[in-house]
Design an enzyme around this catalytic site. Structure first.
Site, mmCIF file in Angstrom:
data_model
loop_
_atom_site.group_PDB
_atom_site.id
_atom_site.type_symbol
_atom_site.label_atom_id
_atom_site.label_comp_id
_atom_site.label_asym_id
_atom_site.label_seq_id
_atom_site.Cartn_x
_atom_site.Cartn_y
_atom_site.Cartn_z
ATOM 1 N NE ARG A 63 -38.271 -18.726 -2.621
ATOM 2 C CZ ARG A 63 -36.993 -18.558 -2.978
ATOM 3 N NH1 ARG A 63 -36.050 -19.227 -2.368
ATOM 4 N NH2 ARG A 63 -36.683 -17.740 -3.962
ATOM 5 C CG HIS A 67 -42.827 -23.264 2.252
ATOM 6 N ND1 HIS A 67 -42.849 -24.485 1.630
ATOM 7 C CD2 HIS A 67 -42.314 -22.403 1.337
ATOM 8 C CE1 HIS A 67 -42.376 -24.383 0.402
ATOM 9 N NE2 HIS A 67 -42.035 -23.119 0.205
ATOM 10 C CG ASP A 68 -45.431 -21.190 9.761
ATOM 11 O OD1 ASP A 68 -45.729 -22.351 10.093
ATOM 12 O OD2 ASP A 68 -45.515 -20.231 10.542
ATOM 13 C CB VAL A 71 -49.407 -25.554 6.101
ATOM 14 C CG1 VAL A 71 -49.871 -26.905 6.660
ATOM 15 C CG2 VAL A 71 -48.861 -25.744 4.691
ATOM 16 C CG ASP A 75 -49.277 -22.988 12.972
ATOM 17 O OD1 ASP A 75 -48.369 -23.124 12.116
ATOM 18 O OD2 ASP A 75 -50.230 -23.793 13.072
ATOM 19 C CD GLU A 89 -46.619 -27.818 8.471
ATOM 20 O OE1 GLU A 89 -46.057 -26.847 7.916
ATOM 21 O OE2 GLU A 89 -47.493 -27.687 9.359
ATOM 22 C CG ASN A 95 -42.091 -27.836 3.364
ATOM 23 O OD1 ASN A 95 -42.316 -26.974 2.525
ATOM 24 N ND2 ASN A 95 -42.792 -27.925 4.484
ATOM 25 C CG HIS A 194 -39.719 -17.601 -7.009
ATOM 26 N ND1 HIS A 194 -40.434 -18.461 -7.800
ATOM 27 C CD2 HIS A 194 -39.754 -18.156 -5.764
ATOM 28 C CE1 HIS A 194 -40.883 -19.479 -7.083
ATOM 29 N NE2 HIS A 194 -40.488 -19.302 -5.836
ATOM 30 C CB SER A 195 -36.789 -10.969 -6.411
ATOM 31 O OG SER A 195 -35.718 -10.075 -6.553
ATOM 32 C CG ASP A 246 -34.016 -12.646 -10.421
ATOM 33 O OD1 ASP A 246 -32.914 -12.962 -9.925
ATOM 34 O OD2 ASP A 246 -34.702 -11.701 -9.981
#
Length: 344
Positions: A63, A67-68, A71, A75, A89, A95, A194-195, A246
């Site tokens: 993930r 998240h990187d 935003v 980088d 962050e 986060n 989200h698997s 799941d």
């Protein structure tokens, strides 16, 4: 999508234009073939060891790319620790208490610095490690384009303004992804991240107990699954307790989409993909055909990996700290490189 962004309302959508290819760092396959030939092998072996010692690390690291990259581009900004002059962050709403396994990237970076000092960027480590987290848990493998630079700074405010809530509905998510030229199909496929992994009870308290009125759950939750969730996440219980996203949280497969079809999505931002017509067709296709899901997921990850801000960068020696050790003054008041959806 972020598991722990406790938001209340959609406020605004600002659209800006991502940097043009002329201002972004050129990315290509085999970028380190001459300067650090063992780079991808080092990353994969480190991820393999991490998975053996902590099976949850695969979902956590995978993930990181979302998240990187969302935003201000891919980088490595999400890896920077706060300083006296910079709120990064890591403590943003999306986060804090959600992302973990930063130490895995630290370990990979240490090995790469020993093998090839000052060559491989932290941003590229995220992309390679995310790919390996997927393939090592049963998902697809693919060739990644590399050559990113690490940011000189990070912004908690930018992360808070951009990252989506676990309560987000499909319309909000479609608008968010469209700001990055990612399609509805990309959105649904990438939600398949989200698997693998688990979510905190905190993320579904509202959905279980207040979504359709005081004490009333989301009616889209399948009744037996709702009862199970209420047992695992009782009102007033331990909100840090975790539940599989799941039925096969350690295996990257298409079970996630089958769960959505059956009304067993964990987050509202998961189940909304089935209840909304524009996204439902892809959920149904991916639930029937795992190879179709794998192909679409790879395509989405590659497109997401191309996101760049065009801002100045470097190859950090330590992923937690910019090489200069402080936030450059010229970067302090830059607007977000990508203006997207903001929830509070």
């Amino acid at each position: 999508m972020s598991l722990l962004f406790s938001s209340l309302a959609f406020l605004l959508l600002i659209t800006t234009t991502p940097s043009s290819p002329a201002t972004a760092t050129p990315l290509r396959h085999g970028y380190y073939s001459a300067t650090c030939p063992p780079a991808e092998f080092i990353v994969r072996e480190a991820m393999r060891k991490s998975l053996l010692s902590d099976p949850r690390s695969a979902a956590s690291v995978m993930r990181f790319q979302f998240h990187d990259c969302f935003v201000n581009g891919c980088d490595g900004s999400m890896l920077l620790d706060d300083t006296d002059t910079m709120l990064g962050e890591k403590l943003s709403l999306s986060n804090i208490d959600s992302l973990r396994s930063y130490d895995v990237v630290d370990d990979i970076k240490a090995e790469l610095e020993e093998a090839c000092p000052g060559v491989v960027s932290c941003a590229d480590i995220i992309v390679m490690a995310s790919r390996d987290a997927v393939s090592l848990t049963g998902g697809p493998n693919w060739e990644v384009k590399l050559g990113r630079l690490d940011s000189l700074t990070a912004s908690q405010a930018d992360a808070d303004a951009i990252m989506p809530s676990p309560r987000a509905n499909a319309t909000m998510l479609i608008d968010l992804f469209a700001g990055y030229n990612l399609s509805v199909k990309d959105l649904v496929a990438l939600s398949g991240s989200h698997s693998i992994g688990k979510g905190r009870c905190f993320s579904i308290q509202f959905r279980l107990y207040n979504q359709s009125g005081p004490g009333r759950p989301d009616p889209a939750i399948e009744p037996r699954f709702r009862e199970k969730l209420m047992e695992l996440c009782p009102m007033g219980g331990d909100e840090s307790a975790t539940v599989g996203l799941d039925s096969t949280p350690a295996v990257f497969d298409n079970a996630y989409f089958k769960e959505l079809v059956g009304g067993r999505g964990f987050l509202n931002s998961d189940q909304t993909l089935f209840t909304y017509p524009l996204t439902r067709k892809y959920v149904e296709v991916f639930g029937r055909d795992e190879e179709e899901f794998f192909g679409a997921f790879v395509e989405g990850m590659v497109k997401m990996g191309d996101l760049q801000s065009g801002r100045p960068g470097e190859v950090r020696r330590n992923c937690r700290v910019a090489n200069g050790g402080r936030r450059p003054a010229e970067e302090e008041h830059l607007p977000p490189a990508f203006g997207l959806a903001r929830w509070i």
